[in-house]
Design a protein around this motif. Sequence first.
Motif, mmCIF file in Angstrom:
data_model
loop_
_atom_site.group_PDB
_atom_site.id
_atom_site.type_symbol
_atom_site.label_atom_id
_atom_site.label_comp_id
_atom_site.label_asym_id
_atom_site.label_seq_id
_atom_site.Cartn_x
_atom_site.Cartn_y
_atom_site.Cartn_z
ATOM 1 N N VAL A 61 0.863 -1.181 0.000
ATOM 2 C CA VAL A 61 0.000 0.000 0.000
ATOM 3 C C VAL A 61 0.896 1.226 0.000
ATOM 4 O O VAL A 61 1.812 1.325 0.824
ATOM 5 C CB VAL A 61 -0.936 0.030 1.231
ATOM 6 C CG1 VAL A 61 -1.735 1.322 1.281
ATOM 7 C CG2 VAL A 61 -1.875 -1.172 1.224
ATOM 8 N N VAL A 62 0.654 2.136 -0.937
ATOM 9 C CA VAL A 62 1.352 3.417 -0.956
ATOM 10 C C VAL A 62 0.400 4.438 -0.353
ATOM 11 O O VAL A 62 -0.741 4.578 -0.801
ATOM 12 C CB VAL A 62 1.770 3.841 -2.379
ATOM 13 C CG1 VAL A 62 2.439 5.212 -2.356
ATOM 14 C CG2 VAL A 62 2.696 2.798 -2.995
ATOM 15 N N ILE A 63 0.885 5.127 0.681
ATOM 16 C CA ILE A 63 0.038 6.061 1.417
ATOM 17 C C ILE A 63 0.796 7.360 1.669
ATOM 18 O O ILE A 63 1.995 7.339 1.932
ATOM 19 C CB ILE A 63 -0.439 5.425 2.742
ATOM 20 C CG1 ILE A 63 -1.525 6.241 3.388
ATOM 21 C CG2 ILE A 63 0.708 5.166 3.686
ATOM 22 C CD1 ILE A 63 -2.319 5.483 4.408
ATOM 23 N N ALA A 64 0.091 8.463 1.524
ATOM 24 C CA ALA A 64 0.659 9.784 1.843
ATOM 25 C C ALA A 64 -0.021 10.270 3.110
ATOM 26 O O ALA A 64 -1.220 10.055 3.305
ATOM 27 C CB ALA A 64 0.414 10.759 0.701
ATOM 28 N N ARG A 65 0.763 10.932 3.979
ATOM 29 C CA ARG A 65 0.187 11.395 5.244
ATOM 30 C C ARG A 65 0.543 12.841 5.512
ATOM 31 O O ARG A 65 1.698 13.240 5.420
ATOM 32 C CB ARG A 65 0.675 10.541 6.408
ATOM 33 C CG ARG A 65 0.039 10.974 7.734
ATOM 34 C CD ARG A 65 0.385 10.071 8.867
ATOM 35 N NE ARG A 65 1.773 10.274 9.276
ATOM 36 C CZ ARG A 65 2.329 9.641 10.287
ATOM 37 N NH1 ARG A 65 1.660 8.749 10.976
ATOM 38 N NH2 ARG A 65 3.588 9.875 10.601
#
Length: 94
Positions: A61-65
Amino acid sequence: MRCDRVHFSAHAITRMFERSLSKENVMNVIHTGETISNYPEDKPYPSRLLLGYESDLPIHVVIARNNENYDCMVITAYRPSPTLWESNFKRRKS
């Protein structure tokens, strides 16, 4: 990974549907997965690649925060190919 709110990009929803990955699969990776790569220069927020498992099958999973309010955006999710990734799915093959 701490995410107070999780949003899914249109791209992520499309890819999850194509790859038979559920919201629950992805949320489990976000909450219990391991960060295997960081992308601090990504815009508008730093992102990372997470590795988790569902029924012993790997999921990336690629996630930006947003580190100010812990809002997270799922960019994409997929099952890593053993032909492209090392056996532990943490590094791409050379």
